[in-house]
Design an enzyme around this catalytic site. Sequence first.
Site, PDB file in Angstrom:
ATOM      1  N   LYS A 196     -13.661 -51.564  28.943  1.00 29.96           N
ATOM      2  CA  LYS A 196     -12.285 -51.068  28.988  1.00 29.96           C
ATOM      3  C   LYS A 196     -11.269 -52.212  29.156  1.00 29.96           C
ATOM      4  O   LYS A 196     -11.642 -53.335  29.515  1.00 29.96           O
ATOM      5  CB  LYS A 196     -12.153 -50.060  30.136  1.00 29.96           C
ATOM      6  CG  LYS A 196     -12.944 -48.751  29.907  1.00 29.96           C
ATOM      7  CD  LYS A 196     -12.681 -47.779  31.050  1.00 29.96           C
ATOM      8  CE  LYS A 196     -13.386 -46.448  30.852  1.00 29.96           C
ATOM      9  NZ  LYS A 196     -13.074 -45.496  31.949  1.00 29.96           N
ATOM     10  N   TYR A 250     -11.040 -38.674  24.209  1.00 30.10           N
ATOM     11  CA  TYR A 250     -11.172 -38.072  25.545  1.00 30.10           C
ATOM     12  C   TYR A 250     -10.767 -36.597  25.559  1.00 30.10           C
ATOM     13  O   TYR A 250     -10.452 -36.059  26.623  1.00 30.10           O
ATOM     14  CB  TYR A 250     -10.330 -38.849  26.560  1.00 30.10           C
ATOM     15  CG  TYR A 250     -11.015 -40.059  27.176  1.00 30.10           C
ATOM     16  CD1 TYR A 250     -12.277 -39.954  27.779  1.00 30.10           C
ATOM     17  CD2 TYR A 250     -10.391 -41.304  27.198  1.00 30.10           C
ATOM     18  CE1 TYR A 250     -12.890 -41.054  28.372  1.00 30.10           C
ATOM     19  CE2 TYR A 250     -10.996 -42.410  27.802  1.00 30.10           C
ATOM     20  CZ  TYR A 250     -12.245 -42.270  28.386  1.00 30.10           C
ATOM     21  OH  TYR A 250     -12.839 -43.353  28.981  1.00 30.10           O
ATOM     22  N   ASN A 263     -12.056 -48.713  35.781  1.00 29.91           N
ATOM     23  CA  ASN A 263     -13.453 -48.842  36.210  1.00 29.91           C
ATOM     24  C   ASN A 263     -14.324 -49.575  35.192  1.00 29.91           C
ATOM     25  O   ASN A 263     -15.531 -49.433  35.176  1.00 29.91           O
ATOM     26  CB  ASN A 263     -14.024 -47.475  36.597  1.00 29.91           C
ATOM     27  CG  ASN A 263     -13.947 -46.473  35.463  1.00 29.91           C
ATOM     28  OD1 ASN A 263     -13.611 -46.823  34.331  1.00 29.91           O
ATOM     29  ND2 ASN A 263     -14.276 -45.227  35.750  1.00 29.91           N
ATOM     30  N   HIS A 289     -16.977 -47.535  29.911  1.00 27.28           N
ATOM     31  CA  HIS A 289     -17.246 -46.133  29.554  1.00 27.28           C
ATOM     32  C   HIS A 289     -18.682 -46.048  29.064  1.00 27.28           C
ATOM     33  O   HIS A 289     -19.182 -46.989  28.441  1.00 27.28           O
ATOM     34  CB  HIS A 289     -16.315 -45.674  28.422  1.00 27.28           C
ATOM     35  CG  HIS A 289     -16.768 -44.380  27.791  1.00 27.28           C
ATOM     36  ND1 HIS A 289     -16.436 -43.154  28.317  1.00 27.28           N
ATOM     37  CD2 HIS A 289     -17.584 -44.125  26.724  1.00 27.28           C
ATOM     38  CE1 HIS A 289     -17.003 -42.197  27.586  1.00 27.28           C
ATOM     39  NE2 HIS A 289     -17.707 -42.765  26.615  1.00 27.28           N
ATOM     40  N   GLU A 341     -19.813 -39.926  19.858  1.00 27.70           N
ATOM     41  CA  GLU A 341     -18.979 -41.087  20.211  1.00 27.70           C
ATOM     42  C   GLU A 341     -19.307 -42.305  19.342  1.00 27.70           C
ATOM     43  O   GLU A 341     -18.405 -43.085  18.998  1.00 27.70           O
ATOM     44  CB  GLU A 341     -19.142 -41.403  21.703  1.00 27.70           C
ATOM     45  CG  GLU A 341     -18.548 -40.287  22.577  1.00 27.70           C
ATOM     46  CD  GLU A 341     -18.622 -40.565  24.071  1.00 27.70           C
ATOM     47  OE1 GLU A 341     -19.233 -41.570  24.490  1.00 27.70           O
ATOM     48  OE2 GLU A 341     -18.049 -39.756  24.834  1.00 27.70           O
TER      49      GLU A 341
HETATM   50  N1  UDP Z   1     -10.654 -40.808  35.671  1.00 27.65           N
HETATM   51  C1  UDP Z   1      -9.515 -40.990  36.412  1.00 27.65           C
HETATM   52  N2  UDP Z   1      -9.320 -40.214  37.522  1.00 27.65           N
HETATM   53  C2  UDP Z   1     -10.214 -39.280  37.927  1.00 27.65           C
HETATM   54  C3  UDP Z   1     -11.390 -39.104  37.178  1.00 27.65           C
HETATM   55  C4  UDP Z   1     -11.574 -39.876  36.056  1.00 27.65           C
HETATM   56  O1  UDP Z   1      -8.688 -41.833  36.064  1.00 27.65           O
HETATM   57  O2  UDP Z   1      -9.992 -38.625  38.957  1.00 27.65           O
HETATM   58  C5  UDP Z   1     -10.881 -41.629  34.468  1.00 27.65           C
HETATM   59  C6  UDP Z   1     -11.891 -42.719  34.700  1.00 27.65           C
HETATM   60  O3  UDP Z   1     -11.455 -43.890  34.032  1.00 27.65           O
HETATM   61  C7  UDP Z   1     -13.138 -42.187  34.039  1.00 27.65           C
HETATM   62  C8  UDP Z   1     -12.554 -41.388  32.887  1.00 27.65           C
HETATM   63  O4  UDP Z   1     -11.371 -40.821  33.415  1.00 27.65           O
HETATM   64  O5  UDP Z   1     -13.988 -43.232  33.623  1.00 27.65           O
HETATM   65  C9  UDP Z   1     -13.427 -40.281  32.360  1.00 27.65           C
HETATM   66  O6  UDP Z   1     -13.816 -39.450  33.444  1.00 27.65           O
HETATM   67  P1  UDP Z   1     -15.317 -38.970  33.601  1.00 27.65           P
HETATM   68  O7  UDP Z   1     -15.339 -37.919  34.647  1.00 27.65           O
HETATM   69  O8  UDP Z   1     -15.882 -38.625  32.262  1.00 27.65           O
HETATM   70  O9  UDP Z   1     -16.045 -40.273  34.203  1.00 27.65           O
HETATM   71  P2  UDP Z   1     -17.106 -41.276  33.565  1.00 27.65           P
HETATM   72  O10 UDP Z   1     -17.944 -40.497  32.615  1.00 27.65           O
HETATM   73  O11 UDP Z   1     -16.316 -42.362  32.874  1.00 27.65           O
HETATM   74  O12 UDP Z   1     -17.880 -41.808  34.731  1.00 27.65           O
HETATM   75 MG    MG Z   2     -17.446 -39.210  31.073  1.00 25.41          MG
END
Ligand code: UDP
Ligand code: MG
Length: 136
Positions: A12, A52, A115, A118, A129
């Site tokens: 990212k 997304y 974070n 992805h 994807e």
């Molecule tokens: N995210 C965020 N706030 C939240 C939860 C998720 O900004 O409370 C963002 C975070 O960057 C995350 C992305 O949205 O990686 C997608 O969320 P997901 O629950 O799919 O998490 P991931 O699969 O990336 O662990």
């Molecule tokens: Mg996810």
Amino acid sequence: MSNIEKTLSIIKPDAVERNLENEIKKIFIDNGFKIIKSKKIKIEKSEAEKFYKVHETKPFYNDLCSYLSSGPIIVMMIEKANAVLDNRELMGATNPKEAKDGTIRKKFGISIDKNSVHGSDSLENAKIEIDFFFKD
Ligand code: UDP
Ligand code: MG
């Protein structure tokens, strides 16, 4: 028995900006992943919204899509046995504060939104994807 899978990983903007591409790629390789395809791109917000879409009702959706389109990203198709789950393990929890030692997010993640990586969350989504970024 082999169970070779392909999954999608994205480095990212926060990690690309800190020049962590090679360090993160080394972690994948050291953990048995092959990086089959990799490209550095910058996407439009409209593309991030499509990528997304599953999160479109979430309160963080708008910021998330702005963020993913805010700077260059590295999209990778990576491969190994059980790649989807093993990548999720290696990435660590969504919130870097909750991520286990040895995970990419623990090491590099700044916050729940920044974070660093992805990863596809299922084999079905991995195919979708990978197609999203690498369909020729
Ligand atoms: N995210 C965020 N706030 C939240 C939860 C998720 O900004 O409370 C963002 C975070 O960057 C995350 C992305 O949205 O990686 C997608 O969320 P997901 O629950 O799919 O998490 P991931 O699969 O990336 O662990
Ligand atoms: Mg996810």
